[in-house]
Design a protein around this motif. Structure first.
Motif, PDB file in Angstrom:
ATOM      1  N   PHE A 124       1.879  13.465  67.465  1.00 18.23           N
ATOM      2  CA  PHE A 124       1.239  14.772  67.070  1.00 18.23           C
ATOM      3  C   PHE A 124       2.395  15.866  67.007  1.00 18.23           C
ATOM      4  N   GLY A 125       2.650  16.397  65.954  1.00 16.58           N
ATOM      5  CA  GLY A 125       3.546  17.603  65.973  1.00 16.58           C
ATOM      6  C   GLY A 125       4.906  17.271  65.764  1.00 16.58           C
ATOM      7  N   TYR A 126       5.230  16.213  65.388  1.00 11.25           N
ATOM      8  CA  TYR A 126       6.607  15.890  65.186  1.00 11.25           C
ATOM      9  C   TYR A 126       6.928  16.122  63.717  1.00 11.25           C
ATOM     10  N   SER A 127       7.942  17.174  63.680  1.00  6.31           N
ATOM     11  CA  SER A 127       8.222  17.548  62.349  1.00  6.31           C
ATOM     12  C   SER A 127       9.689  17.265  61.781  1.00  6.31           C
ATOM     13  N   TYR A 128      10.565  16.785  62.535  1.00  5.94           N
ATOM     14  CA  TYR A 128      11.813  16.271  62.352  1.00  5.94           C
ATOM     15  C   TYR A 128      12.032  15.275  61.156  1.00  5.94           C
ATOM     16  N   SER A 129      12.862  15.418  60.411  1.00  3.95           N
ATOM     17  CA  SER A 129      13.163  14.504  59.267  1.00  3.95           C
ATOM     18  C   SER A 129      13.637  13.110  59.837  1.00  3.95           C
ATOM     19  N   THR A 130      14.440  13.069  60.866  1.00  2.72           N
ATOM     20  CA  THR A 130      14.939  11.930  61.442  1.00  2.72           C
ATOM     21  C   THR A 130      14.444  11.696  62.778  1.00  2.72           C
ATOM     22  N   TYR A 131      14.542  10.448  62.956  1.00  2.00           N
ATOM     23  CA  TYR A 131      13.824  10.155  64.569  1.00  2.00           C
ATOM     24  C   TYR A 131      14.244   8.964  65.198  1.00  2.00           C
ATOM     25  N   CYS A 132      14.403   8.494  66.450  1.00  2.00           N
ATOM     26  CA  CYS A 132      14.334   7.421  66.928  1.00  2.00           C
ATOM     27  C   CYS A 132      13.125   7.624  67.771  1.00  2.00           C
ATOM     28  N   MET A 133      12.287   6.391  67.756  1.00  6.18           N
ATOM     29  CA  MET A 133      10.989   6.367  68.449  1.00  6.18           C
ATOM     30  C   MET A 133      11.146   5.116  69.299  1.00  6.18           C
ATOM     31  N   GLY A 134      10.574   5.094  70.425  1.00  2.98           N
ATOM     32  CA  GLY A 134      10.470   3.733  71.166  1.00  2.98           C
ATOM     33  C   GLY A 134       9.567   3.572  72.268  1.00  2.98           C
ATOM     34  N   TRP A 135       9.930   2.628  72.830  1.00  2.00           N
ATOM     35  CA  TRP A 135       9.129   2.057  74.036  1.00  2.00           C
ATOM     36  C   TRP A 135      10.119   1.809  75.225  1.00  2.00           C
ATOM     37  N   PHE A 136       9.705   2.351  76.480  1.00  2.00           N
ATOM     38  CA  PHE A 136      10.260   2.491  77.445  1.00  2.00           C
ATOM     39  C   PHE A 136       9.193   1.657  78.548  1.00  2.00           C
ATOM     40  N   ARG A 137       9.878   1.205  79.504  1.00  2.00           N
ATOM     41  CA  ARG A 137       8.937   0.719  80.818  1.00  2.00           C
ATOM     42  C   ARG A 137       9.559   0.957  82.019  1.00  2.00           C
ATOM     43  N   GLN A 138       8.673   1.304  83.201  1.00  2.00           N
ATOM     44  CA  GLN A 138       9.251   1.317  84.487  1.00  2.00           C
ATOM     45  C   GLN A 138       8.114   0.680  85.511  1.00  2.00           C
ATOM     46  N   ALA A 139       9.071  -0.399  86.150  1.00  2.00           N
ATOM     47  CA  ALA A 139       8.103  -0.941  87.133  1.00  2.00           C
ATOM     48  C   ALA A 139       8.490  -0.327  88.743  1.00  2.00           C
ATOM     49  N   PRO A 140       7.601  -0.347  89.414  1.00  2.00           N
ATOM     50  CA  PRO A 140       7.719   0.240  90.811  1.00  2.00           C
ATOM     51  C   PRO A 140       9.172  -0.088  91.456  1.00  2.00           C
ATOM     52  N   GLY A 141       9.795   0.786  91.853  1.00  5.16           N
ATOM     53  CA  GLY A 141      11.008   0.452  92.544  1.00  5.16           C
ATOM     54  C   GLY A 141      12.293   0.208  91.583  1.00  5.16           C
ATOM     55  N   LYS A 142      12.012   0.205  90.212  1.00  2.00           N
ATOM     56  CA  LYS A 142      13.033  -0.087  89.157  1.00  2.00           C
ATOM     57  C   LYS A 142      13.361   1.146  88.659  1.00  2.00           C
ATOM     58  N   GLU A 143      14.299   1.084  87.881  1.00  2.00           N
ATOM     59  CA  GLU A 143      14.906   2.036  86.737  1.00  2.00           C
ATOM     60  C   GLU A 143      13.997   2.108  85.422  1.00  2.00           C
ATOM     61  N   ARG A 144      13.845   2.836  84.839  1.00  2.00           N
ATOM     62  CA  ARG A 144      13.210   3.020  83.396  1.00  2.00           C
ATOM     63  C   ARG A 144      14.088   2.324  82.551  1.00  2.00           C
ATOM     64  N   GLU A 145      13.339   1.314  81.804  1.00  2.00           N
ATOM     65  CA  GLU A 145      13.988   0.270  80.885  1.00  2.00           C
ATOM     66  C   GLU A 145      13.793   0.402  79.445  1.00  2.00           C
ATOM     67  N   GLU A 146      14.610   0.534  78.577  1.00  2.00           N
ATOM     68  CA  GLU A 146      14.548   0.655  77.154  1.00  2.00           C
ATOM     69  C   GLU A 146      14.016  -0.892  76.603  1.00  2.00           C
ATOM     70  N   VAL A 147      12.726  -0.788  76.091  1.00  2.00           N
ATOM     71  CA  VAL A 147      12.278  -1.893  75.681  1.00  2.00           C
ATOM     72  C   VAL A 147      12.461  -2.471  73.993  1.00  2.00           C
ATOM     73  N   ALA A 148      11.920  -1.383  73.400  1.00  2.00           N
ATOM     74  CA  ALA A 148      12.147  -1.415  71.695  1.00  2.00           C
ATOM     75  C   ALA A 148      12.196  -0.273  71.253  1.00  2.00           C
ATOM     76  N   THR A 149      12.982   0.087  70.179  1.00  2.00           N
ATOM     77  CA  THR A 149      13.187   1.207  69.325  1.00  2.00           C
ATOM     78  C   THR A 149      12.889   0.978  68.165  1.00  2.00           C
ATOM     79  N   ILE A 150      12.658   2.282  67.296  1.00  2.00           N
ATOM     80  CA  ILE A 150      12.969   2.172  65.722  1.00  2.00           C
ATOM     81  C   ILE A 150      13.436   3.230  65.304  1.00  2.00           C
TER      82      ILE A 150
END
Length: 119
Positions: A25-51
């Motif tokens: 919602f409210g994203y008005s930029y003409s370019t973007y990188c959007m993605g999914w990240f995940r974080q398990a307990p005790g672990k760093e946030r991991e990049e899963v997939a991006t577009i």
């Protein structure tokens, strides 16, 4: 104001599937990188997939062949189809967006949705 809202998490058994959704919602930029990240307990946030706005997609090695990132531009929704889920996929999943680059320093984040995979 940009707002990202995830949904679709839950509990499944090994080998099951889930589809995560992220309303943008409210994203008005003409370019973007959007993605999914995940974080398990005790672990760093991991990049899963991006577009990217160019259409290029990226998947981490751990999910390649099992997860698919897609988007519905008309509805401003980002999806993550997750198949053949494994216990190691258990984590809080976040969607993120940024006008210029992906990664842990993306400008906008959702609140997260929990995915739990039991053996």
């Amino acid at each position: 104001q940009v707002r990202l809202v995830e949904s679709g998490g839950g509990s499944v058994q090994t080998g099951g599937s889930l589809r995560l959704s992220c309303g943008v919602f409210g994203y008005s930029y003409s370019t973007y990188c959007m993605g999914w990240f995940r974080q398990a307990p005790g672990k760093e946030r991991e990049e899963v997939a991006t577009i990217l706005s160019s259409g290029d997609r990226y998947y981490s090695d751990s999910v390649k062949g099992r997860f698919t990132i897609s988007q519905d531009n008309a509805k401003n929704i980002l999806y993550l189809q997750m198949n053949n889920l494994q216990p190691e996929d258990t984590a809080m999943y976040y969607c993120a967006a940024d006008p210029t680059s992906c990664g842990p320093h993306a400008s906008y984040w959702g609140q997260g949705t929990q995915v739990t995979v039991s053996s």
